[in-house]
Enzyme design. Structure first.
Site, PDB file in Angstrom:
ATOM      1  N   GLU A  45       0.803  -1.224   0.000  1.00 24.47           N
ATOM      2  CA  GLU A  45       0.000   0.000   0.000  1.00 24.47           C
ATOM      3  C   GLU A  45       0.837   1.275   0.000  1.00 24.47           C
ATOM      4  OE1 GLU A  45      -2.539  -0.649   3.359  1.00 24.47           O
ATOM      5  OE2 GLU A  45      -4.018  -1.751   2.186  1.00 24.47           O
TER       6      GLU A  45
ATOM      7  N   GLU B 248       7.348 -21.603   8.203  1.00 18.59           N
ATOM      8  CA  GLU B 248       7.785 -20.732   9.285  1.00 18.59           C
ATOM      9  C   GLU B 248       8.838 -21.378  10.186  1.00 18.59           C
ATOM     10  OE1 GLU B 248       5.000 -20.974  13.112  1.00 18.59           O
ATOM     11  OE2 GLU B 248       3.892 -20.258  11.352  1.00 18.59           O
TER      12      GLU B 248
END
Length: 268
Positions: free
Chosen positions: A79, A110
């Site tokens: 963004e 992860e």
């Protein structure tokens, strides 16, 4: 380490609750998140100042994380270019498991404490840059490994976690530890913890961009004009700044490509 994010929910027999009671419970828990963030403002301030200093010298900002935390980092990074007009490689979000993990969980991604540094090296990360580790638990191996290697290479490190005293905070020069308490749904850190991380990311990137000169007054003067709504918003900004009519403002905006350039060209 006893993780607050894994503690038992304060609500029992959720599966037997009426819908409105479920909604009230979630909402009551959500109300506590901004208060937890408020307690961390001094930590966020230090991190914001440190990142701004690096970026003023040509550095970039990287986020790494897994699961929800990784997705939030990707969203915030994505963004920044349309909102503030920065290049797409200036704020970078990396998620364990690669871009496919944005939509679907990648098994064991992860747990690899070496992969984050491999991922970061694809962007030629260097000592001018800053790296923020995102992990509600504060213990994600992918993030720990990335931060430790970054530190070894003179890269500024920070984190946004939701437990205190974990290894990710220990690997960070500027840790932000937002302790929001047990989740409404036990262990579901996409809820309060995710909200807390999103709030801090909003604060962090917005503050840094303001201090980098990407905002004038209270306006996003470098935003990209990617749709009719944003062209209209930009036109209104130019109108108000130059005290001209809509059509003239729109013509200037389209010609120069941004509110900043349109205003600067008309006030020289």
């Amino acid at each position: 380490m006893i993780r607050v994010t894994e503690q038992e929910s304060k609500y029992n027999n959720i599966d037997q609750m009426e819908v409105l009671d479920i909604l009230k419970g979630i909402n009551n828990e959500d109300k506590t998140v901004p208060l937890a963030v408020e307690k961390c403002l001094p930590q966020i301030e230090k991190l914001s100042l440190a990142i701004t200093e690096r970026m003023k010298s040509g550095g970039r900002l990287f986020y790494i994380g897994a699961g929800t935390s990784g997705r939030l980092g990707v969203v915030d990074a994505s963004e920044c270019p349309p909102t503030f007009g920065v290049p797409f490689d200036e704020v970078v979000g990396i998620i364990a498991g690669g871009d496919k993990a944005i939509r679907r969980a990648v098994e064991n991604a992860e747990d690899d404490d070496r992969q984050a540094w491999i991922d970061l090296q694809e962007f030629d990360i260097n000592s001018k840059d800053s790296l923020i580790g995102l992990a509600a638990s504060g213990t994600t191996p992918y993030v720990i490994g990335g931060l430790l290697k970054a530190r070894e290479n003179g890269i500024l490190t920070g984190c946004i976690v939701c437990n205190e005293g974990g290894p990710i905070a220990a690997a960070s020069d500027f840790p932000v530890e937002v302790v929001v308490g047990p989740e409404f749904l036990t262990g579901s850190t996409r809820m309060k913890s995710g909200t807390a991380q999103k709030l801090v990311l909003n604060m962090l990137s917005t503050t840094v961009m303001i201090k980098l000169g990407r905002v004038k007054g209270n306006k996003m003067v470098d935003m990209q004009l990617t749709n009719h709504k944003l062209v209209d918003r930009g036109t209104q900004m130019v109108m108000n700044e130059l005290k001209i009519d809509y059509q003239k403002a729109e013509d200037l905006l389209i010609r120069y490509g941004s509110v900043r350039k349109a205003v600067e060209a008309s006030t020289k």
